[in-house]
Design a protein around this motif. Structure first.
Motif, PDB file in Angstrom:
ATOM      1  N   PRO A 183      46.042  30.245  14.325  1.00 21.70           N
ATOM      2  CA  PRO A 183      47.414  30.087  14.844  1.00 21.70           C
ATOM      3  C   PRO A 183      47.514  28.857  15.749  1.00 21.70           C
ATOM      4  O   PRO A 183      46.565  28.514  16.448  1.00 21.70           O
ATOM      5  N   ARG A 184      48.661  28.206  15.717  1.00 28.35           N
ATOM      6  CA  ARG A 184      48.876  27.028  16.553  1.00 28.35           C
ATOM      7  C   ARG A 184      49.478  27.482  17.883  1.00 28.35           C
ATOM      8  O   ARG A 184      50.681  27.674  18.007  1.00 28.35           O
ATOM      9  N   GLY A 185      48.621  27.686  18.863  1.00 29.34           N
ATOM     10  CA  GLY A 185      49.072  28.141  20.171  1.00 29.34           C
ATOM     11  C   GLY A 185      48.817  27.083  21.222  1.00 29.34           C
ATOM     12  O   GLY A 185      48.278  26.006  20.936  1.00 29.34           O
ATOM     13  N   PRO A 186      49.178  27.355  22.470  1.00 29.43           N
ATOM     14  CA  PRO A 186      48.946  26.404  23.543  1.00 29.43           C
ATOM     15  C   PRO A 186      47.454  26.270  23.849  1.00 29.43           C
ATOM     16  O   PRO A 186      46.658  27.163  23.529  1.00 29.43           O
ATOM     17  N   THR A 187      47.073  25.163  24.454  1.00 34.23           N
ATOM     18  CA  THR A 187      45.695  24.978  24.909  1.00 34.23           C
ATOM     19  C   THR A 187      45.645  25.315  26.388  1.00 34.23           C
ATOM     20  O   THR A 187      46.311  24.677  27.209  1.00 34.23           O
ATOM     21  N   VAL A 188      44.867  26.346  26.719  1.00 40.88           N
ATOM     22  CA  VAL A 188      44.842  26.855  28.086  1.00 40.88           C
ATOM     23  C   VAL A 188      43.394  27.022  28.553  1.00 40.88           C
ATOM     24  O   VAL A 188      42.445  26.967  27.766  1.00 40.88           O
ATOM     25  N   PHE A 189      43.243  27.238  29.837  1.00 40.04           N
ATOM     26  CA  PHE A 189      41.969  27.571  30.453  1.00 40.04           C
ATOM     27  C   PHE A 189      41.528  28.943  29.955  1.00 40.04           C
ATOM     28  O   PHE A 189      42.301  29.894  29.956  1.00 40.04           O
ATOM     29  N   LEU A 190      40.279  29.061  29.502  1.00 39.65           N
ATOM     30  CA  LEU A 190      39.752  30.313  28.967  1.00 39.65           C
ATOM     31  C   LEU A 190      38.551  30.785  29.774  1.00 39.65           C
ATOM     32  O   LEU A 190      37.706  29.974  30.174  1.00 39.65           O
ATOM     33  N   HIS A 191      38.445  32.100  29.945  1.00 41.02           N
ATOM     34  CA  HIS A 191      37.233  32.671  30.540  1.00 41.02           C
ATOM     35  C   HIS A 191      36.105  32.674  29.532  1.00 41.02           C
ATOM     36  O   HIS A 191      34.974  32.321  29.836  1.00 41.02           O
ATOM     37  N   GLY A 192      36.376  33.129  28.322  1.00 42.22           N
ATOM     38  CA  GLY A 192      35.414  33.041  27.239  1.00 42.22           C
ATOM     39  C   GLY A 192      34.544  34.252  26.996  1.00 42.22           C
ATOM     40  O   GLY A 192      33.886  34.324  25.952  1.00 42.22           O
ATOM     41  N   ASP A 193      34.504  35.219  27.920  1.00 43.02           N
ATOM     42  CA  ASP A 193      33.617  36.378  27.735  1.00 43.02           C
ATOM     43  C   ASP A 193      34.187  37.570  28.497  1.00 43.02           C
ATOM     44  O   ASP A 193      33.598  38.061  29.463  1.00 43.02           O
ATOM     45  N   VAL A 194      35.333  38.053  28.035  1.00 42.71           N
ATOM     46  CA  VAL A 194      36.050  39.112  28.756  1.00 42.71           C
ATOM     47  C   VAL A 194      35.556  40.476  28.280  1.00 42.71           C
ATOM     48  O   VAL A 194      35.944  40.956  27.227  1.00 42.71           O
ATOM     49  N   TRP A 195      34.691  41.073  29.072  1.00 46.18           N
ATOM     50  CA  TRP A 195      34.226  42.442  28.796  1.00 46.18           C
ATOM     51  C   TRP A 195      34.122  43.172  30.130  1.00 46.18           C
ATOM     52  O   TRP A 195      34.212  42.546  31.194  1.00 46.18           O
ATOM     53  N   PRO A 196      33.989  44.517  30.122  1.00 42.89           N
ATOM     54  CA  PRO A 196      34.014  45.256  31.384  1.00 42.89           C
ATOM     55  C   PRO A 196      33.041  44.747  32.437  1.00 42.89           C
ATOM     56  O   PRO A 196      33.358  44.744  33.625  1.00 42.89           O
ATOM     57  N   GLY A 197      31.845  44.287  32.026  1.00 40.33           N
ATOM     58  CA  GLY A 197      30.871  43.797  32.991  1.00 40.33           C
ATOM     59  C   GLY A 197      31.274  42.513  33.676  1.00 40.33           C
ATOM     60  O   GLY A 197      30.681  42.137  34.697  1.00 40.33           O
ATOM     61  N   ASN A 198      32.263  41.806  33.131  1.00 43.23           N
ATOM     62  CA  ASN A 198      32.729  40.560  33.740  1.00 43.23           C
ATOM     63  C   ASN A 198      34.085  40.703  34.421  1.00 43.23           C
ATOM     64  O   ASN A 198      34.741  39.708  34.716  1.00 43.23           O
ATOM     65  N   VAL A 199      34.497  41.943  34.634  1.00 41.12           N
ATOM     66  CA  VAL A 199      35.734  42.207  35.382  1.00 41.12           C
ATOM     67  C   VAL A 199      35.344  42.947  36.655  1.00 41.12           C
ATOM     68  O   VAL A 199      34.883  44.085  36.615  1.00 41.12           O
ATOM     69  N   ALA A 200      35.487  42.277  37.797  1.00 41.67           N
ATOM     70  CA  ALA A 200      35.165  42.889  39.083  1.00 41.67           C
ATOM     71  C   ALA A 200      36.439  43.431  39.718  1.00 41.67           C
ATOM     72  O   ALA A 200      37.461  42.739  39.752  1.00 41.67           O
ATOM     73  N   TRP A 201      36.357  44.654  40.206  1.00 40.44           N
ATOM     74  CA  TRP A 201      37.525  45.289  40.824  1.00 40.44           C
ATOM     75  C   TRP A 201      37.461  45.078  42.330  1.00 40.44           C
ATOM     76  O   TRP A 201      36.645  45.677  43.030  1.00 40.44           O
ATOM     77  N   ALA A 202      38.308  44.171  42.816  1.00 40.60           N
ATOM     78  CA  ALA A 202      38.382  43.903  44.247  1.00 40.60           C
ATOM     79  C   ALA A 202      39.013  45.083  44.986  1.00 40.60           C
ATOM     80  O   ALA A 202      38.772  45.281  46.178  1.00 40.60           O
ATOM     81  N   SER A 203      39.812  45.859  44.291  1.00 36.04           N
ATOM     82  CA  SER A 203      40.428  47.080  44.809  1.00 36.04           C
ATOM     83  C   SER A 203      40.777  47.927  43.589  1.00 36.04           C
ATOM     84  O   SER A 203      40.652  47.458  42.449  1.00 36.04           O
ATOM     85  N   PRO A 204      41.210  49.165  43.782  1.00 37.16           N
ATOM     86  CA  PRO A 204      41.578  49.981  42.619  1.00 37.16           C
ATOM     87  C   PRO A 204      42.687  49.371  41.765  1.00 37.16           C
ATOM     88  O   PRO A 204      42.875  49.773  40.613  1.00 37.16           O
ATOM     89  N   THR A 205      43.436  48.418  42.315  1.00 36.83           N
ATOM     90  CA  THR A 205      44.565  47.852  41.577  1.00 36.83           C
ATOM     91  C   THR A 205      44.454  46.349  41.337  1.00 36.83           C
ATOM     92  O   THR A 205      45.348  45.771  40.741  1.00 36.83           O
ATOM     93  N   GLU A 206      43.371  45.719  41.765  1.00 34.86           N
ATOM     94  CA  GLU A 206      43.249  44.268  41.622  1.00 34.86           C
ATOM     95  C   GLU A 206      41.903  43.905  41.015  1.00 34.86           C
ATOM     96  O   GLU A 206      40.848  44.317  41.519  1.00 34.86           O
ATOM     97  N   CYS A 207      41.921  43.145  39.918  1.00 39.27           N
ATOM     98  CA  CYS A 207      40.675  42.739  39.283  1.00 39.27           C
ATOM     99  C   CYS A 207      40.537  41.221  39.262  1.00 39.27           C
ATOM    100  O   CYS A 207      41.524  40.486  39.311  1.00 39.27           O
ATOM    101  N   VAL A 208      39.274  40.775  39.197  1.00 41.53           N
ATOM    102  CA  VAL A 208      38.933  39.357  39.237  1.00 41.53           C
ATOM    103  C   VAL A 208      37.892  39.097  38.154  1.00 41.53           C
ATOM    104  O   VAL A 208      36.936  39.870  38.011  1.00 41.53           O
ATOM    105  N   LEU A 209      38.045  38.029  37.384  1.00 41.64           N
ATOM    106  CA  LEU A 209      37.089  37.675  36.350  1.00 41.64           C
ATOM    107  C   LEU A 209      35.878  36.980  36.960  1.00 41.64           C
ATOM    108  O   LEU A 209      36.034  36.080  37.797  1.00 41.64           O
ATOM    109  N   ILE A 210      34.674  37.385  36.551  1.00 42.32           N
ATOM    110  CA  ILE A 210      33.439  36.760  37.028  1.00 42.32           C
ATOM    111  C   ILE A 210      32.628  36.257  35.838  1.00 42.32           C
ATOM    112  O   ILE A 210      32.963  36.529  34.686  1.00 42.32           O
ATOM    113  N   ASP A 211      31.545  35.520  36.115  1.00 37.86           N
ATOM    114  CA  ASP A 211      30.603  35.018  35.105  1.00 37.86           C
ATOM    115  C   ASP A 211      31.302  34.089  34.110  1.00 37.86           C
ATOM    116  O   ASP A 211      31.629  34.465  32.989  1.00 37.86           O
TER     117      ASP A 211
END
Length: 261
Positions: free
Chosen positions: A162-190
């Protein structure tokens, strides 16, 4: 364990008087490492058998962009290109809730996906977890395949992305790379396989991970990128249930591409 001089350098990033209290590996017996420096915890990243200098450089480039654009990610505290090491903040727990909060992770990803062109350390990505290419390995006979995976790979080889926009990518989104800063806020790591490309690269991987980890079938999304994400997995996953869930996710994506399976 990291070399002593690397640990000493990491401590120095927090001040000349800082002293290391403990060093704990976060990936089996390998890095990255959680360092306790005085009363502060930080993450040290350096070259290991599974992480090379290019991945460290990509992680540094990604966190630099993340800070520039206010993307939810750790913040760099120090970089030494001669040591090939970096130090970053700790941003939360990677223990996922019993019931996945997919909407919040998707919202975090939308904040990641700022318009961005390729630059040193952040190349264009056409699949998630770019250091692997299981579809190519099956094509070249290095891995066994299955009729379903063969059909899916043939389809992707024949149609254009598909011809979509070119954006910044994390590249490896899985549960181990999602850190929960609080029960309602998550941050991507690695961020070692970050880059730029279509948002579907990240969203397809997230959807695949939700299907394999939780047995979910998320609605919407791009069928093309879902197939790409499913193809970039080993032929046989770690349990029969995981393999069955991957195959179910792949069949659903193929049907949305109007491929009979």
């Amino acid at each position: 364990m990291p070399a002593e001089r690397v640990v000493e350098w990491a401590a120095g990033c927090l001040g000349s008087e800082a002293r290391v209290v403990s060093v704990r590996p976060l990936h089996g017996e390998q890095g990255p490492w959680l360092l306790r420096v005085g009363e502060t915890s930080v993450v040290l990243r350096a070259v290991t058998p599974r992480v090379d200098a290019a991945m460290i450089a990509t992680g540094v480039a990604a966190l630099t962009v993340a800070e520039e654009y206010g993307v939810p990610a750790p913040r760099l505290l120090g970089v030494d290109l001669e040591l090939t090491a970096s130090v970053e903040t700790v941003v939360g727990s990677t223990t996922w809730p019993e019931h996945p909060d997919l909407e919040r992770v998707e919202a975090a990803l939308r904040r990641v996906h700022v318009p961005l062109e390729a630059r040193p350390g952040l190349p264009r990505r056409i699949r998630p977890i770019a250091l692997d290419d299981f579809a190519r390995d099956r094509r070249e006979g290095l891995l066994a395949t299955t009729p379903l995976l063969k059909v899916a790979d043939d389809v992707i080889q024949e149609i254009a992305a598909p011809r979509g926009p070119t954006v910044f990518l994390h590249g490896d989104v899985w549960p181990g790379n999602v850190a929960w800063a609080s029960p309602t806020e998550c941050v991507l790591i690695d961020w070692k396989t970050a880059g730029v490309g279509d948002p579907g690269v990240d969203f397809g991987e997230l959807r695949k991970q939700m299907a394999i980890t939780y047995g979910l079938t998320p609605q919407g999304g791009s069928a093309y990128w879902d197939v790409v994400a499913a193809l970039n997995t080993p032929t046989v996953l770690w349990t029969p249930e995981a393999t069955e869930r991957r195959d179910g996710f792949l069949r659903d994506a193929l049907r949305r591409l109007r491929v009979a399976v």
